[in-house]
Scaffold this motif. Structure first.
Motif, PDB file in Angstrom:
ATOM      1  N   GLY A  60     -16.178 -26.600 -20.921  1.00  0.00           N
ATOM      2  CA  GLY A  60     -15.127 -27.108 -21.798  1.00  0.00           C
ATOM      3  C   GLY A  60     -14.000 -27.811 -21.069  1.00  0.00           C
ATOM      4  N   GLN A  61     -14.051 -27.817 -19.736  1.00  0.00           N
ATOM      5  CA  GLN A  61     -13.009 -28.493 -18.952  1.00  0.00           C
ATOM      6  C   GLN A  61     -13.534 -29.764 -18.293  1.00  0.00           C
ATOM      7  OE1 GLN A  61      -9.943 -27.341 -19.340  1.00  0.00           O
ATOM      8  NE2 GLN A  61     -10.924 -25.801 -20.627  1.00  0.00           N
ATOM      9  N   GLY A  62     -14.633 -30.284 -18.804  1.00  0.00           N
ATOM     10  CA  GLY A  62     -15.250 -31.461 -18.201  1.00  0.00           C
ATOM     11  C   GLY A  62     -14.374 -32.700 -18.216  1.00  0.00           C
ATOM     12  N   ALA A  63     -13.302 -32.672 -19.019  1.00  0.00           N
ATOM     13  CA  ALA A  63     -12.391 -33.819 -19.034  1.00  0.00           C
ATOM     14  C   ALA A  63     -11.688 -34.015 -17.700  1.00  0.00           C
ATOM     15  CB  ALA A  63     -11.355 -33.657 -20.146  1.00  0.00           C
ATOM     16  N   ILE A  64     -11.713 -32.989 -16.828  1.00  0.00           N
ATOM     17  CA  ILE A  64     -11.114 -33.185 -15.506  1.00  0.00           C
ATOM     18  C   ILE A  64     -11.936 -34.194 -14.695  1.00  0.00           C
ATOM     19  CG2 ILE A  64     -10.180 -30.838 -15.506  1.00  0.00           C
ATOM     20  CD1 ILE A  64     -12.326 -30.176 -13.365  1.00  0.00           C
ATOM     21  N   GLY A  65     -13.154 -34.470 -15.151  1.00  0.00           N
ATOM     22  CA  GLY A  65     -13.941 -35.507 -14.505  1.00  0.00           C
ATOM     23  C   GLY A  65     -13.251 -36.856 -14.559  1.00  0.00           C
ATOM     24  N   MET A  66     -12.374 -37.056 -15.557  1.00  0.00           N
ATOM     25  CA  MET A  66     -11.636 -38.308 -15.634  1.00  0.00           C
ATOM     26  C   MET A  66     -10.662 -38.428 -14.467  1.00  0.00           C
ATOM     27  SD  MET A  66     -13.257 -39.357 -18.132  1.00  0.00           S
ATOM     28  CE  MET A  66     -12.544 -40.951 -17.834  1.00  0.00           C
ATOM     29  N   SER A  67     -10.066 -37.325 -14.066  1.00  0.00           N
ATOM     30  CA  SER A  67      -9.182 -37.352 -12.898  1.00  0.00           C
ATOM     31  C   SER A  67      -9.960 -37.743 -11.651  1.00  0.00           C
ATOM     32  CB  SER A  67      -8.514 -35.979 -12.707  1.00  0.00           C
ATOM     33  OG  SER A  67      -7.622 -35.696 -13.758  1.00  0.00           O
ATOM     34  N   LEU A  68     -11.194 -37.246 -11.555  1.00  0.00           N
ATOM     35  CA  LEU A  68     -12.035 -37.630 -10.417  1.00  0.00           C
ATOM     36  C   LEU A  68     -12.292 -39.133 -10.445  1.00  0.00           C
ATOM     37  CD1 LEU A  68     -15.148 -35.615  -9.192  1.00  0.00           C
ATOM     38  CD2 LEU A  68     -14.898 -38.062  -8.829  1.00  0.00           C
ATOM     39  N   PHE A  69     -12.565 -39.679 -11.624  1.00  0.00           N
ATOM     40  CA  PHE A  69     -12.779 -41.124 -11.746  1.00  0.00           C
ATOM     41  C   PHE A  69     -11.562 -41.912 -11.252  1.00  0.00           C
ATOM     42  CE2 PHE A  69     -16.049 -40.517 -15.268  1.00  0.00           C
ATOM     43  CZ  PHE A  69     -17.091 -41.021 -14.514  1.00  0.00           C
ATOM     44  N   PHE A  70     -10.376 -41.502 -11.695  1.00  0.00           N
ATOM     45  CA  PHE A  70      -9.182 -42.281 -11.373  1.00  0.00           C
ATOM     46  C   PHE A  70      -8.836 -42.190  -9.885  1.00  0.00           C
ATOM     47  CE2 PHE A  70      -8.020 -41.263 -15.986  1.00  0.00           C
ATOM     48  CZ  PHE A  70      -8.616 -42.426 -16.445  1.00  0.00           C
ATOM     49  N   ILE A  71      -8.925 -40.995  -9.318  1.00  0.00           N
ATOM     50  CA  ILE A  71      -8.635 -40.848  -7.893  1.00  0.00           C
ATOM     51  C   ILE A  71      -9.685 -41.574  -7.064  1.00  0.00           C
ATOM     52  CG2 ILE A  71      -8.411 -39.198  -5.991  1.00  0.00           C
ATOM     53  CD1 ILE A  71      -7.288 -37.182  -7.951  1.00  0.00           C
ATOM     54  N   LEU A  72     -10.946 -41.414  -7.437  1.00  0.00           N
ATOM     55  CA  LEU A  72     -12.034 -42.075  -6.710  1.00  0.00           C
ATOM     56  C   LEU A  72     -11.913 -43.596  -6.814  1.00  0.00           C
ATOM     57  CD1 LEU A  72     -14.619 -41.676  -5.084  1.00  0.00           C
ATOM     58  CD2 LEU A  72     -15.882 -41.517  -7.237  1.00  0.00           C
ATOM     59  N   SER A  73     -11.527 -44.080  -7.978  1.00  0.00           N
ATOM     60  CA  SER A  73     -11.355 -45.515  -8.161  1.00  0.00           C
ATOM     61  C   SER A  73     -10.264 -46.047  -7.242  1.00  0.00           C
ATOM     62  CB  SER A  73     -11.005 -45.811  -9.624  1.00  0.00           C
ATOM     63  OG  SER A  73     -10.850 -47.200  -9.833  1.00  0.00           O
ATOM     64  N   GLY A  74      -9.141 -45.336  -7.161  1.00  0.00           N
ATOM     65  CA  GLY A  74      -8.072 -45.752  -6.260  1.00  0.00           C
ATOM     66  C   GLY A  74      -8.521 -45.770  -4.817  1.00  0.00           C
ATOM     67  N   PHE A  75      -9.286 -44.762  -4.422  1.00  0.00           N
ATOM     68  CA  PHE A  75      -9.776 -44.650  -3.047  1.00  0.00           C
ATOM     69  C   PHE A  75     -10.734 -45.795  -2.715  1.00  0.00           C
ATOM     70  CE2 PHE A  75     -12.684 -43.253   0.215  1.00  0.00           C
ATOM     71  CZ  PHE A  75     -11.903 -42.531   1.097  1.00  0.00           C
ATOM     72  N   VAL A  76     -11.722 -46.006  -3.570  1.00  0.00           N
ATOM     73  CA  VAL A  76     -12.768 -47.001  -3.295  1.00  0.00           C
ATOM     74  C   VAL A  76     -12.196 -48.417  -3.322  1.00  0.00           C
ATOM     75  CG1 VAL A  76     -14.896 -48.015  -4.191  1.00  0.00           C
ATOM     76  CG2 VAL A  76     -14.646 -45.526  -4.094  1.00  0.00           C
ATOM     77  N   LEU A  77     -11.346 -48.713  -4.292  1.00  0.00           N
ATOM     78  CA  LEU A  77     -10.776 -50.061  -4.371  1.00  0.00           C
ATOM     79  C   LEU A  77      -9.811 -50.327  -3.223  1.00  0.00           C
ATOM     80  CD1 LEU A  77     -10.191 -50.544  -8.196  1.00  0.00           C
ATOM     81  CD2 LEU A  77     -11.968 -51.537  -6.762  1.00  0.00           C
ATOM     82  N   ALA A  78      -9.063 -49.315  -2.822  1.00  0.00           N
ATOM     83  CA  ALA A  78      -8.180 -49.486  -1.670  1.00  0.00           C
ATOM     84  C   ALA A  78      -8.994 -49.778  -0.415  1.00  0.00           C
ATOM     85  CB  ALA A  78      -7.323 -48.241  -1.473  1.00  0.00           C
ATOM     86  N   LYS A  79     -10.132 -49.127  -0.289  1.00  0.00           N
ATOM     87  CA  LYS A  79     -11.003 -49.381   0.860  1.00  0.00           C
ATOM     88  C   LYS A  79     -11.582 -50.791   0.790  1.00  0.00           C
ATOM     89  CE  LYS A  79     -14.937 -47.469   3.398  1.00  0.00           C
ATOM     90  NZ  LYS A  79     -15.628 -48.756   3.612  1.00  0.00           N
ATOM     91  N   ARG A  80     -12.005 -51.176  -0.394  1.00  0.00           N
ATOM     92  CA  ARG A  80     -12.642 -52.490  -0.567  1.00  0.00           C
ATOM     93  C   ARG A  80     -11.671 -53.634  -0.279  1.00  0.00           C
ATOM     94  NH1 ARG A  80     -13.820 -56.902  -0.791  1.00  0.00           N
ATOM     95  NH2 ARG A  80     -15.326 -58.046  -2.066  1.00  0.00           N
ATOM     96  N   TYR A  81     -10.406 -53.476  -0.696  1.00  0.00           N
ATOM     97  CA  TYR A  81      -9.471 -54.588  -0.606  1.00  0.00           C
ATOM     98  C   TYR A  81      -8.360 -54.373   0.420  1.00  0.00           C
ATOM     99  CZ  TYR A  81     -11.842 -56.277  -4.736  1.00  0.00           C
ATOM    100  OH  TYR A  81     -12.810 -56.716  -5.607  1.00  0.00           O
ATOM    101  N   HIS A  82      -8.529 -53.382   1.271  1.00  0.00           N
ATOM    102  CA  HIS A  82      -7.497 -53.061   2.260  1.00  0.00           C
ATOM    103  C   HIS A  82      -7.237 -54.218   3.214  1.00  0.00           C
ATOM    104  CE1 HIS A  82      -5.635 -51.200   5.812  1.00  0.00           C
ATOM    105  NE2 HIS A  82      -5.160 -50.318   4.958  1.00  0.00           N
ATOM    106  N   SER A  83      -8.256 -54.965   3.554  1.00  0.00           N
ATOM    107  CA  SER A  83      -8.112 -56.033   4.539  1.00  0.00           C
ATOM    108  C   SER A  83      -7.239 -57.173   4.032  1.00  0.00           C
ATOM    109  CB  SER A  83      -9.488 -56.591   4.917  1.00  0.00           C
ATOM    110  OG  SER A  83     -10.074 -57.257   3.810  1.00  0.00           O
ATOM    111  N   GLY A  84      -7.122 -57.317   2.715  1.00  0.00           N
ATOM    112  CA  GLY A  84      -6.322 -58.397   2.158  1.00  0.00           C
ATOM    113  C   GLY A  84      -6.954 -59.763   2.262  1.00  0.00           C
ATOM    114  N   LYS A  85      -8.260 -59.840   2.510  1.00  0.00           N
ATOM    115  CA  LYS A  85      -8.923 -61.136   2.680  1.00  0.00           C
ATOM    116  C   LYS A  85      -9.271 -61.806   1.355  1.00  0.00           C
ATOM    117  CE  LYS A  85     -10.909 -59.884   7.155  1.00  0.00           C
ATOM    118  NZ  LYS A  85     -12.168 -59.614   7.907  1.00  0.00           N
ATOM    119  N   ASP A  86      -9.291 -61.036   0.281  1.00  0.00           N
ATOM    120  CA  ASP A  86      -9.631 -61.611  -1.024  1.00  0.00           C
ATOM    121  C   ASP A  86      -8.391 -62.180  -1.692  1.00  0.00           C
ATOM    122  OD1 ASP A  86     -12.591 -60.552  -1.920  1.00  0.00           O
ATOM    123  OD2 ASP A  86     -11.613 -59.189  -0.540  1.00  0.00           O
TER     124      ASP A  86
END
Length: 383
Positions: free
Chosen positions: A45-71
């Protein structure tokens, strides 16, 4: 491929685990899966915390992808659009019958009101701004697509967040991470202490932005080596076990799911950090099948509302035709199989072809790829 753009396979697998947890949670809400076990009922019944995982993971992955600033910023925006919008639109079209607007009004005023409501819904859906209006949460497929609206807000703000994070000193980075954590706790604290509409705190992008920012900070902490690899690997499995026990025993004792952020968010951030460092869990999450599941996880998440709406509307007829599905656990397995097939089709036949076509169009017609830095500009100005 550069280190900044290289896919971290265990995190791709982890994304599917989050999507699966949310799906099981949605089934559990409507058709309880383990009524004989209070622990499992609380946990599922607490599976909605999976949304927090999505948001934190999204921030992590996108920061890694665009950290170089080349895009360029244009390239970045088109990449994000190509990634999410085609499947998002298809999921919206498939769920139009459940828009929630009754056009059979008895008066002219009622007809106009319903037409305006439908127009407002379509506009919010097209602009992906439905999460800013909690009143829309239970209409159309917004019970699932609200999170895409949150992600879009975070995408637009990422260049600003990343530009600030990369120029912070180590002490400033720690302070920002703690501030994001504190801001992510406030909505839950207000809900517990003062009450209110949990949907406002749960779905409004401004209240989920701190979680996304935590993901960006987690990536920068990793890049700078501010947390020991050995310590992260040592702590994350016990932390996951503690979170599981906490949710199973006390998950239903606080109102709304964001009230668990005090323990959920640091455990998620620690797990993401640790998984990037290797270890047993990273090996499990990085296996080929789970990584493929991670690749189709966006379609898996996007199409689950279609399946849930069909099941909710026709549950009685379905179980009458297939009595085996009277057992909610069998219903879950059957729904999972159908959703996996639908998701594989969505990924291979809609998501990937559309993404590649949009990227090709972008390169040939919009002049994408110019080196207008996202983060590097701020780094250069700080020198």
């Amino acid at each position: 491929m550069s280190a900044d753009t290289e896919e971290i396979l265990p995190l791709t697998g982890l994304r599917f685990i989050a999507a699966l947890y949310v799906f099981i949670f949605h089934i559990q809400l409507r058709w309880p899966l383990a009524p004989e076990s209070a622990f499992l009922t609380n946990l599922l019944g607490q599976g909605a915390i999976g949304m927090s995982l999505f948001f934190i993971l999204s921030g992590f992955v996108l920061a890694k992808r665009y950290h170089s600033g080349k895009d360029s910023f244009k390239d970045y925006i088109v990449n994000r659009f190509a990634r999410i919008y085609p499947v998002y639109v298809v999921a919206a079209l498939l769920t139009v019958p459940w828009m929630g607007v009754d056009f059979n009004a008895e008066s002219a005023y009622g007809s106009v009101r319903h037409l305006l409501t439908a127009a407002m819904l379509v506009l919010a859906e097209l602009l992906v701004i439905q999460a800013w209006f909690p009143q829309l949460f239970h209409m159309w497929n917004n019970g699932g697509s609200w999170s895409i609206s949150v992600e879009v807000c975070c995408y637009l703000l990422l260049p600003l967040i990343l530009a600030r994070v990369v120029v912070l000193g180590d002490a400033g980075l720690r302070r920002l991470a703690l501030a994001a954590y504190a801001l992510a706790l406030l909505p839950g604290m207000v809900l517990v202490l003062l009450g209110g509409d949990y949907l406002v705190f749960y779905s409004l992008p401004i209240y989920r932005l701190p979680e996304f920012t935590m993901g960006v900070c987690t990536l920068e902490i990793l890049r700078r080596g501010l947390l020991s690899r050995r310590l992260a690997l040592l702590l994350h499995i016990p932390a996951l076990a503690l979170l599981t026990v906490y949710l199973g025993l006390a998950g239903n004792r606080l109102p709304g799911w964001i009230t668990h952020n005090w323990i959920v968010l640091p455990v998620i951030a620690l797990t993401i950090y640790a998984v990037t460092q290797g270890g047993v869990l990273a090996k499990l999450l990085g296996n080929r099948l789970l990584v493929w599941c991670g690749h189709i996880s966006y379609s898996f998440y996007s199409f689950q509302m279609l399946l849930l709406l069909v099941l909710k509307s026709h549950h009685a007829a379905i179980v009458a035709y297939l009595p085996l599905l009277r057992d909610n656990r069998m219903l879950l397995l059957a729904a999972f199989a159908v959703l996996m097939a639908l998701s594989a089709f969505g990924y291979h036949c809609i998501e990937e072809p559309c993404r590649k076509w949009i990227r090709r169009r972008g390169k040939s017609h919009w002049g994408l790829g110019r080196p207008t830095a996202l983060a590097a500009r701020a780094a250069e100005s700080a020198q």
